[in-house]
Scaffold this motif. Structure first.
Motif, mmCIF file in Angstrom:
data_model
loop_
_atom_site.group_PDB
_atom_site.id
_atom_site.type_symbol
_atom_site.label_atom_id
_atom_site.label_comp_id
_atom_site.label_asym_id
_atom_site.label_seq_id
_atom_site.Cartn_x
_atom_site.Cartn_y
_atom_site.Cartn_z
ATOM 1 N N GLU A 89 6.152 8.084 -6.451
ATOM 2 C CA GLU A 89 5.971 8.829 -7.691
ATOM 3 C C GLU A 89 6.988 8.376 -8.732
ATOM 4 O O GLU A 89 8.163 8.224 -8.428
ATOM 5 C CB GLU A 89 6.152 10.324 -7.447
ATOM 6 C CG GLU A 89 5.954 11.154 -8.711
ATOM 7 C CD GLU A 89 6.193 12.625 -8.475
ATOM 8 O OE1 GLU A 89 5.209 13.342 -8.258
ATOM 9 O OE2 GLU A 89 7.371 13.036 -8.494
ATOM 10 N N ASN B 287 0.813 -1.217 0.000
ATOM 11 C CA ASN B 287 0.000 0.000 0.000
ATOM 12 C C ASN B 287 0.848 1.269 0.000
ATOM 13 O O ASN B 287 0.305 2.374 -0.011
ATOM 14 C CB ASN B 287 -0.957 0.001 1.197
ATOM 15 C CG ASN B 287 -2.071 -0.997 1.003
ATOM 16 O OD1 ASN B 287 -2.649 -1.087 -0.069
ATOM 17 N ND2 ASN B 287 -2.357 -1.770 2.025
ATOM 18 N N LYS B 288 2.167 1.133 0.009
ATOM 19 C CA LYS B 288 3.062 2.289 0.031
ATOM 20 C C LYS B 288 3.188 2.873 -1.381
ATOM 21 O O LYS B 288 3.614 2.212 -2.309
ATOM 22 C CB LYS B 288 4.435 1.850 0.552
ATOM 23 C CG LYS B 288 5.354 2.994 0.874
ATOM 24 C CD LYS B 288 6.601 2.485 1.573
ATOM 25 C CE LYS B 288 7.508 3.639 1.912
ATOM 26 N NZ LYS B 288 8.743 3.160 2.537
ATOM 27 N N GLU B 289 2.815 4.161 -1.534
ATOM 28 C CA GLU B 289 2.841 4.825 -2.838
ATOM 29 C C GLU B 289 4.183 5.493 -3.111
ATOM 30 O O GLU B 289 4.889 5.876 -2.184
ATOM 31 C CB GLU B 289 1.736 5.884 -2.906
ATOM 32 C CG GLU B 289 0.352 5.293 -2.909
ATOM 33 C CD GLU B 289 -0.728 6.336 -3.106
ATOM 34 O OE1 GLU B 289 -0.487 7.537 -2.876
ATOM 35 O OE2 GLU B 289 -1.837 5.933 -3.504
ATOM 36 N N THR C 196 1.535 7.821 -10.230
ATOM 37 C CA THR C 196 1.713 7.326 -8.866
ATOM 38 C C THR C 196 1.511 5.827 -8.919
ATOM 39 O O THR C 196 0.522 5.341 -9.460
ATOM 40 C CB THR C 196 0.689 7.973 -7.906
ATOM 41 O OG1 THR C 196 0.896 9.383 -7.909
ATOM 42 C CG2 THR C 196 0.858 7.441 -6.497
ATOM 43 N N SER D 153 10.895 -1.003 -7.239
ATOM 44 C CA SER D 153 10.029 -0.268 -6.336
ATOM 45 C C SER D 153 10.808 0.153 -5.088
ATOM 46 O O SER D 153 11.576 -0.636 -4.535
ATOM 47 C CB SER D 153 8.862 -1.160 -5.900
ATOM 48 O OG SER D 153 8.182 -0.576 -4.819
ATOM 49 N N LYS E 106 2.196 1.977 -6.580
ATOM 50 C CA LYS E 106 2.359 1.507 -5.213
ATOM 51 C C LYS E 106 2.664 0.024 -5.204
ATOM 52 O O LYS E 106 2.338 -0.696 -6.134
ATOM 53 C CB LYS E 106 1.130 1.816 -4.366
ATOM 54 C CG LYS E 106 -0.124 1.067 -4.710
ATOM 55 C CD LYS E 106 -1.243 1.461 -3.765
ATOM 56 C CE LYS E 106 -2.496 0.666 -4.058
ATOM 57 N NZ LYS E 106 -3.548 0.960 -3.094
ATOM 58 N N ASP F 233 -0.420 -0.909 -9.828
ATOM 59 C CA ASP F 233 0.242 -1.521 -8.680
ATOM 60 C C ASP F 233 0.278 -3.025 -8.871
ATOM 61 O O ASP F 233 -0.163 -3.540 -9.891
ATOM 62 C CB ASP F 233 -0.465 -1.134 -7.374
ATOM 63 C CG ASP F 233 -1.928 -1.555 -7.338
ATOM 64 O OD1 ASP F 233 -2.244 -2.691 -7.723
ATOM 65 O OD2 ASP F 233 -2.763 -0.736 -6.921
#
Length: 133
Positions: A37, A33-35, A77, A127, A79, A56
């Motif tokens: 850019e 759940n960590k976004e 964005t 990521s 995630k 994602d």
């Protein structure tokens, strides 16, 4: 006495194993759940098409731009710990030279160059979701 001791140890081992598995699942969900850019950039000439990643881990997909106007850029964005930002391009029949760049959270993560007739370049970044969590 052995039976009592053995009967106590086995459930404790199973309980610890279940607890560790739950902690792993909780941490994986938190990281998914960590976004972050992502900025995709393409410069150069004669790019026939480019494809970049969006989404994602659960809904990762890509979008294609045909005959993009250069310089080209797109900010998205994304995630998730297993999500990999990606950008690829292909030059046209008459060749040329073009460069793709991926920036993640403002820092350059990957760069590649395509040259010549139908030249290709592909950038894939990692990521940042698991770094400095």
């Amino acid at each position: 006495m052995r039976k009592k001791f053995a009967g106590v140890v086995i459930p404790c081992v199973l309980l610890v194993g279940c607890s560790a598995e739950r902690a792993y699942k909780d941490e994986t969900e938190r990281l998914d759940n960590k976004e972050f850019e992502v900025v995709y950039e393409v410069t150069g000439s004669n790019v026939k098409d480019l494809t970049y990643g969006v989404g994602d881990r659960k809904k990762e997909s890509s979008e294609t731009v045909e005959n993009p106007t250069l310089p080209w850029s797109k900010t998205v964005t994304m995630k998730g710990i297993a999500t990999a930002p990606s950008l690829s391009l292909i030059l046209g029949e008459s060749g040329g030279k073009a460069e793709c760049v991926i920036k993640v959270n403002g820092k350059e993560a990957r760069r590649a160059t395509a040259t010549g007739e139908f030249g290709t370049a592909t950038c894939v970044a990692v990521s940042p979701a698991g770094h400095g969590s």
